[in-house]
Design a protein around this motif. Structure first.
Motif, short mmCIF file in Angstrom:
data_model
loop_
_atom_site.label_atom_id
_atom_site.label_comp_id
_atom_site.label_asym_id
_atom_site.label_seq_id
_atom_site.Cartn_x
_atom_site.Cartn_y
_atom_site.Cartn_z
N LYS B 87 0.83 -1.20 0.00
CA LYS B 87 0.00 0.00 0.00
C LYS B 87 0.87 1.26 0.00
O LYS B 87 0.68 2.18 -0.80
N SER B 88 1.87 1.27 0.90
CA SER B 88 2.75 2.44 1.02
C SER B 88 3.46 2.72 -0.29
O SER B 88 3.60 3.87 -0.70
N THR B 89 3.92 1.64 -0.94
CA THR B 89 4.68 1.82 -2.18
C THR B 89 3.84 2.54 -3.23
O THR B 89 4.24 3.57 -3.79
N THR B 90 2.65 2.01 -3.49
CA THR B 90 1.79 2.60 -4.53
C THR B 90 1.34 4.00 -4.12
O THR B 90 1.34 4.93 -4.94
N GLN B 212 3.38 -12.54 -2.36
CA GLN B 212 3.21 -11.59 -3.47
C GLN B 212 1.76 -11.13 -3.56
O GLN B 212 1.49 -9.96 -3.85
N LEU B 213 0.83 -12.07 -3.30
CA LEU B 213 -0.59 -11.70 -3.33
C LEU B 213 -0.89 -10.68 -2.23
O LEU B 213 -1.63 -9.71 -2.45
N ASN B 214 -0.27 -10.90 -1.06
CA ASN B 214 -0.47 -9.96 0.05
C ASN B 214 0.08 -8.57 -0.30
O ASN B 214 -0.44 -7.56 0.18
N SER B 215 1.13 -8.54 -1.09
CA SER B 215 1.67 -7.22 -1.46
C SER B 215 0.71 -6.50 -2.41
O SER B 215 0.78 -5.29 -2.56
N LEU B 216 -0.23 -7.25 -3.03
CA LEU B 216 -1.17 -6.64 -3.96
C LEU B 216 -2.47 -6.23 -3.29
O LEU B 216 -3.07 -5.21 -3.65
N VAL B 217 -2.92 -7.05 -2.32
CA VAL B 217 -4.23 -6.74 -1.72
C VAL B 217 -4.30 -7.41 -0.34
O VAL B 217 -3.57 -8.36 -0.06
N ASN B 218 -5.19 -6.88 0.48
CA ASN B 218 -5.28 -7.39 1.86
C ASN B 218 -6.13 -8.65 1.94
O ASN B 218 -7.32 -8.60 2.23
N VAL B 219 -5.48 -9.80 1.67
CA VAL B 219 -6.19 -11.08 1.76
C VAL B 219 -5.95 -11.70 3.14
O VAL B 219 -5.02 -11.32 3.85
N ASN B 220 -6.82 -12.62 3.50
CA ASN B 220 -6.59 -13.45 4.69
C ASN B 220 -6.44 -14.88 4.21
O ASN B 220 -7.02 -15.26 3.18
N ASP B 263 -16.82 -12.71 -6.92
CA ASP B 263 -17.94 -13.65 -6.99
C ASP B 263 -19.27 -12.88 -7.08
O ASP B 263 -20.27 -13.25 -6.46
N GLY B 264 -19.22 -11.74 -7.78
CA GLY B 264 -20.43 -10.95 -8.00
C GLY B 264 -20.82 -10.04 -6.85
O GLY B 264 -21.78 -9.27 -6.95
N ILE B 265 -20.08 -10.09 -5.75
CA ILE B 265 -20.42 -9.27 -4.58
C ILE B 265 -19.48 -8.05 -4.52
O ILE B 265 -18.26 -8.20 -4.71
N ASP B 266 -20.05 -6.90 -4.24
CA ASP B 266 -19.26 -5.67 -4.16
C ASP B 266 -18.42 -5.68 -2.87
O ASP B 266 -18.96 -5.70 -1.76
N ILE B 267 -17.11 -5.67 -3.04
CA ILE B 267 -16.22 -5.68 -1.86
C ILE B 267 -15.33 -4.42 -1.87
O ILE B 267 -14.27 -4.40 -1.23
N THR B 268 -15.78 -3.38 -2.60
CA THR B 268 -14.95 -2.19 -2.75
C THR B 268 -14.49 -1.62 -1.41
O THR B 268 -13.32 -1.28 -1.24
N SER B 269 -15.42 -1.57 -0.46
CA SER B 269 -15.08 -0.96 0.83
C SER B 269 -14.07 -1.79 1.61
O SER B 269 -13.49 -1.31 2.58
N LYS B 270 -13.90 -3.04 1.21
CA LYS B 270 -12.98 -3.92 1.95
C LYS B 270 -11.55 -3.82 1.43
O LYS B 270 -10.63 -4.36 2.03
N ILE B 271 -11.37 -3.19 0.27
CA ILE B 271 -10.02 -3.08 -0.30
C ILE B 271 -9.30 -1.95 0.42
O ILE B 271 -9.63 -0.77 0.22
N SER B 272 -8.39 -2.30 1.27
CA SER B 272 -7.76 -1.24 2.07
C SER B 272 -6.24 -1.28 2.05
O SER B 272 -5.60 -0.29 2.37
N LYS B 273 -5.66 -2.42 1.72
CA LYS B 273 -4.19 -2.52 1.78
C LYS B 273 -3.65 -3.17 0.52
O LYS B 273 -4.39 -3.52 -0.38
N GLY B 274 -2.33 -3.34 0.55
CA GLY B 274 -1.69 -3.88 -0.64
C GLY B 274 -1.62 -2.79 -1.72
O GLY B 274 -2.10 -1.67 -1.52
N GLU B 275 -1.02 -3.14 -2.84
CA GLU B 275 -0.88 -2.16 -3.93
C GLU B 275 -2.24 -1.66 -4.40
O GLU B 275 -2.40 -0.49 -4.74
N LEU B 276 -3.23 -2.57 -4.40
CA LEU B 276 -4.56 -2.17 -4.84
C LEU B 276 -5.16 -1.16 -3.84
O LEU B 276 -5.73 -0.15 -4.25
N GLY B 277 -4.99 -1.45 -2.54
CA GLY B 277 -5.47 -0.51 -1.52
C GLY B 277 -4.76 0.82 -1.64
O GLY B 277 -5.38 1.89 -1.49
N GLY B 278 -3.44 0.77 -1.93
CA GLY B 278 -2.67 2.01 -2.10
C GLY B 278 -3.16 2.80 -3.30
O GLY B 278 -3.27 4.02 -3.26
#
Lengths: 359, 548
Positions: B87-90, B212-220, B263-278
């Motif tokens: 996130k910080s990088t982006t 690498q996936l974690n660096s892109l987005v905040n997955v669990n 999977d068709g569900i809006d998760i926009t508000s959940k994207i907070s970290k990783g490069e995508l979050g950044g």
């Protein structure tokens, strides 16, 4: 703690990168002389430097305005000095009395020449603008009305203000060629507030009565001369060109139209009465010159303030954004020493492992 | 104990040493492979054999398995730190691009063109009839316009790059998810039915892909202990489950922002970290700055036009708009009504939004109400469906058509085109309105002085600050955000480096250690070979003895 080969590499490369980053920043400082290169390097410094630059830019603009205003006032002063000299010469033409008809014709022509000089002065231009026309600066201040044989003011009595920076506005930079406003002095008309009566050496009584007209924007001075025989001579003038014209014609013993004959008494009384006005007008010119001096003094004060403020702002800007070269060079030496030590150590550490010693 | 037992023991020692040497070579080969965990052979004592007479004889050594040096807790910390770092990088990178657009330290930005523009008005006031000064003013106006356009272009280019990066990132996320699903399948196959065997290399590969996936987005992620598969979730939805994946998609919405669906569900508000979050955070920050810049330009356009239209030009004609005026956006929430909005009086004009609503007047008709959304000032009267014209706060609203109480309109200044449409409307220097009245043309400079003084005026729409103060504040915000992002990046980089160092300490390969082990197990191998050789000599001696 167990130390793996990768730890060596990452520590050394990180150390090299950190040192190179410092070196890059310092060499940039040396190259540009600046302490910071983008807002995030020093946010407050950047904001202050924008503020200082803005003030410096406005000061530079104000100083430019001051230079132009000073040139303009100097030009006005020069014109008024010449105008004053011309009025003195005109006064001289009113001094003699009697003389031969040739002498009187000479005085008449002298007065006419001086009248034309006065007209030229009234229509002086600066940067192609007529300076005594008020805001109507694209047209001459005075033109000759050959039907009524008078000089007519073409301008208005608007005065141009200038912004000299830091909220200082200089009002009334220009001198108007005529005004019905008695608080607004013009060097070209007789600023008579109320009717005035004088007695000439001949015993004739002269009454000057101002009549302020808004259209054209000028004050007509009506003159009534009553000689000791109770003969009355009425005439009028609005400006010093009219005045010179009247004097010239009086020497020729004709009225303003150039054809109606005047008696010798009328001519001499007119010349004496108008000579009296000339003294007043000359005094007005000096007052206007004095006002110019006051304006110039105000401008000089503002210039001093601006110069001082500019120096302060420039110093503050330099202090904020200029890199201190001695400190920067010392820092470069320190970083360079550390960098070389790290390179040397890295070369030794990375070049060998136990494999090099196995035979 | 027979001689043959010595052979067997020697053989186990030989095999064990071979296994050790194999693992060492694998360690050396992967010393620089990202995500590789050092492996070591687990040796156990082979089950001894009782030979009677209280003699229990050892049977050599046995390879129980190959273990990777791996700390699951530490890896989890690294994954989380990787999210922050990504996130910080982006965020930092994109804000530093925008910072260059506002880099006043290098003279890039709007401060100088804006000051020069108003200074040019000073020049006109010094010589209001001068065509040179007037032409210079038009040049400075064009420079101001071009600078604003360049800045907007710089910002929108960055936003475009961010959007393009978002598409790439989403594509990578889906690719990584597919890769994890495949590795899940391989790990499950390898480890199925095996009590001790673990798919070390596949697990390392999966850990690396997850990192690498974690660096892109905040997955669990959590591992199913029954089959070793990893379930990866994003916004409480499964991205990877066993060998199955759901596809993350980024869809452009009407507000020029991305909506993320899994999977068709809006998760926009959940994207907070990783490069995508950044990228999402940077895009939000940058859009705010772009809006602020557009607001500044819109306000400057409005203020300059207001003052200019109060003056008179060299032809004695009342001044017209100096810059192309701002238009309006009308949002129509009615079935049959229509509304048009145009500026008709610049002086009271604001940059506020207006809501137009209707209320039943109780006698079959409707009353309209126009409300300034910022000040709550209203204008209300009876509505005529045949056509109602209302002048309110400098805007002429023309409304017509049948309406109901649920109908409404929203009227807002079209700030999105404030810079795009920002142009100098005056082209003839004579049309610059420097005088305060037609009668005082050309020497009157009163309006030029007022124009020049606009730079010192507090503007209500700009939080009652001057143009330069507002702009300075904007530069300050961008500088601060960029600094905070850069500091965050440094912190996260240091933190991640520390964690990676800890990981390298546990899982990293040491060449010295491997060299030492190589010698050690080479010797062990040689000793085992010598054992077999010795047994062979003894056996030969015995055979020779028997043959005499």
């Amino acid at each position: 703690m167990r130390v793996s080969s990768d730890m060596f590499y990452s520590h050394l490369t990180q150390g090299l990168l950190d040192n190179l980053k410092d070196m890059d920043k310092l060499s940039n400082q040396i190259a540009t002389g600046k302490k910071f290169f983008k807002p995030s390097d020093d946010v407050l410094g950047t904001l202050r430097s924008i503020g200082y630059k803005l003030t410096l830019s406005q000061n530079a603009q104000a100083q430019q305005t001051i230079t132009e205003a000073t040139n303009y006032l100097n030009y006005n002063d020069t014109i008024l000095t010449q105008l004053s000299e011309t009025l003195t010469n005109l006064k001289r033409v009113t001094m003699p009395s009697g003389g031969t008809s040739e002498d009187q014709a000479y005085y008449a022509s002298q007065a006419a020449a001086l009248r034309d000089n006065l007209l030229d002065f009234s229509n002086s231009t600066y940067l192609n603008n007529y300076i005594f026309s008020g805001s109507l600066s694209d047209q001459p201040a005075y033109t000759y009305d050959d039907v009524n044989h008078v000089y007519v003011y073409q301008g208005d009595n608007n005065q141009m203000a200038l912004n000299l920076g830091a909220g200082t506005t200089l009002k009334a930079i220009n001198i108007v060629g005529n005004s019905i406003d008695t608080s607004l002095l013009s060097p070209f008309n007789y600023n008579l507030v109320a009717a005035k009566t004088i007695t000439l050496p001949s015993g004739s009584t002269v009454v000057f009565t101002p009549d302020r007209l808004t259209s054209p924007n000028s004050t007509i001075i009506n003159v009534q001369i009553t000689d000791t025989m109770a003969n009355v001579d009425n005439f009028s003038f609005t400006n010093i060109m009219d005045l010179a014209h009247l004097i010239s014609n009086a020497w020729n013993r004709v009225d303003i139209d150039g054809t109606t004959a005047l008696t010798s008494q009328q001519s001499s009384d007119r010349i004496e009465a108008l000579a009296n006005v000339l003294d007043e007008v000359q005094s007005q010119v000096l007052t206007v010159q004095g006002q110019l001096g006051v304006s110039q003094s105000g401008i000089n004060d503002q210039k001093t303030r601006l110069t001082s403020n500019t120096t302060t702002q420039q110093n503050s800007l330099d202090n904020i954004q200029e890199a201190k070269m001695d400190e920067t060079i010392i820092s470069i030496l320190k970083v360079s020493t550390a960098l070389n030590a790290l390179r040397s150590a890295s070369a030794k550490i990375l070049s060998q492992s136990l494999f090099d010693f196995l035979r | 104990m027979s001689f043959l037992t010595i052979f067997d023991i020697g053989k186990t020692a030989l095999f064990a040493s071979q296994a050790q040497l194999g693992v060492i070579s694998n360690n050396i080969a992967n010393a620089s492979t990202p995500g590789y965990s050092r492996q070591e052979v687990i040796l156990t004592i082979a089950a001894p054999v009782s030979q009677g007479h209280n003699q229990v004889v050892g049977q050599g050594v046995q390879v129980a398995g190959i273990r990777r040096q791996y700390d699951a807790l530490l890896q989890n910390q690294i994954d989380l730190a990787q999210q922050e770092y990504g996130k910080s990088t982006t965020h930092s990178q994109n804000l530093s691009y925008i910072e260059q657009v506002f880099n006043e330290t290098q003279g890039i930005g709007l401060a100088t063109p804006m000051t020069d523009f108003f200074n040019a008005w000073h020049e006109v006031s010094n010589n209001p009839q001068g065509l040179t000064e007037r032409s210079l003013l038009l040049q400075k106006a064009d420079t101001l316009v071009n600078s604003a356009k360049l800045m907007e272009q710089g910002i929108t280019t960055t936003l475009t790059q961010i959007n393009s990066g978002i598409v790439d990132t989403v594509s990578k996320i889906n690719a990584f998810a597919t890769r994890i699903a495949k590795l899940n399948e391989q790990i499950a196959q390898v480890e199925a039915g095996s009590a001790s065997g673990t798919a070390n290399d596949f697990r390392d590969q999966r850990s690396e892909v997850l990192r690498q996936l974690n660096s892109l987005v905040n997955v669990n992620a959590w591992e199913d202990p029954t089959n070793g598969t990893l379930t990866v979730t994003l916004g409480n939805r499964n991205l990877v489950s066993g060998s199955n994946t759901n596809t993350l998609s980024a869809i452009y919405d009407q507000t020029a922002n991305y909506i993320y669906k899994l999977d068709g569900i809006d998760i926009t508000s959940k994207i907070s970290k990783g490069e995508l979050g950044g990228a999402v955070a940077a895009s939000g920050n940058i859009q705010t700055h772009l809006l602020d810049l557009r607001k500044l330009v819109a306000s400057l356009t409005s203020q300059v036009n207001v003052q200019h239209t109060q003056g008179y030009d060299l032809n004695g004609v009342q001044g017209t708009d100096f810059f192309t005026p701002i238009g309006f956006n009308v949002s129509d929430n009615s079935a049959n009504g229509t509304l048009s909005a145009t500026a008709n009086n610049l002086t009271p004009l604001t940059l506020d939004n207006y809501a137009v609503t209707f209320a039943d007047d109780g006698s079959g008709g409707y009353n309209y109400t126009i409300t300034n959304s910022s000040t709550s000032a209203t204008s209300t009267a009876a509505y005529d469906p045949a056509g109602t014209t209302v002048d309110f706060e400098g805007i002429r609203f023309v409304i017509s058509g049948a309406v109901t109480a649920t109908d409404s309109f929203t009227v807002a200044p079209d700030l999105s085109k404030a810079i795009q449409n920002f142009e100098t409307a005056i082209t003839d220097p004579r049309e610059i309105a420097a005088s305060s009245s037609a009668a005082t043309v050309p020497g009157d400079n009163a309006n030029a002085l007022l124009m020049a003084d606009i730079i010192n005026q507090d503007i209500v729409e700009l939080n009652s600050t001057t143009f330069t103060d507002y702009y300075q504040s904007l530069v300050g915000q961008i500088g601060s955000q960029s600094k905070t992002a850069a500091d965050g990046l440094t912190y996260n980089n240091n933190f991640l480096t520390m964690l990676n160092t800890q990981r390298a300490s546990i899982s990293g390969v040491s060449m010295d250690e491997e060299a030492a082990n190589l010698v050690r197990f080479q010797r062990a191998y040689q000793a085992a070979a010598r054992l077999i050789q010795t047994a062979d000599v003894l056996f030969e001696d015995l055979i020779n003895l028997a043959g005499r």
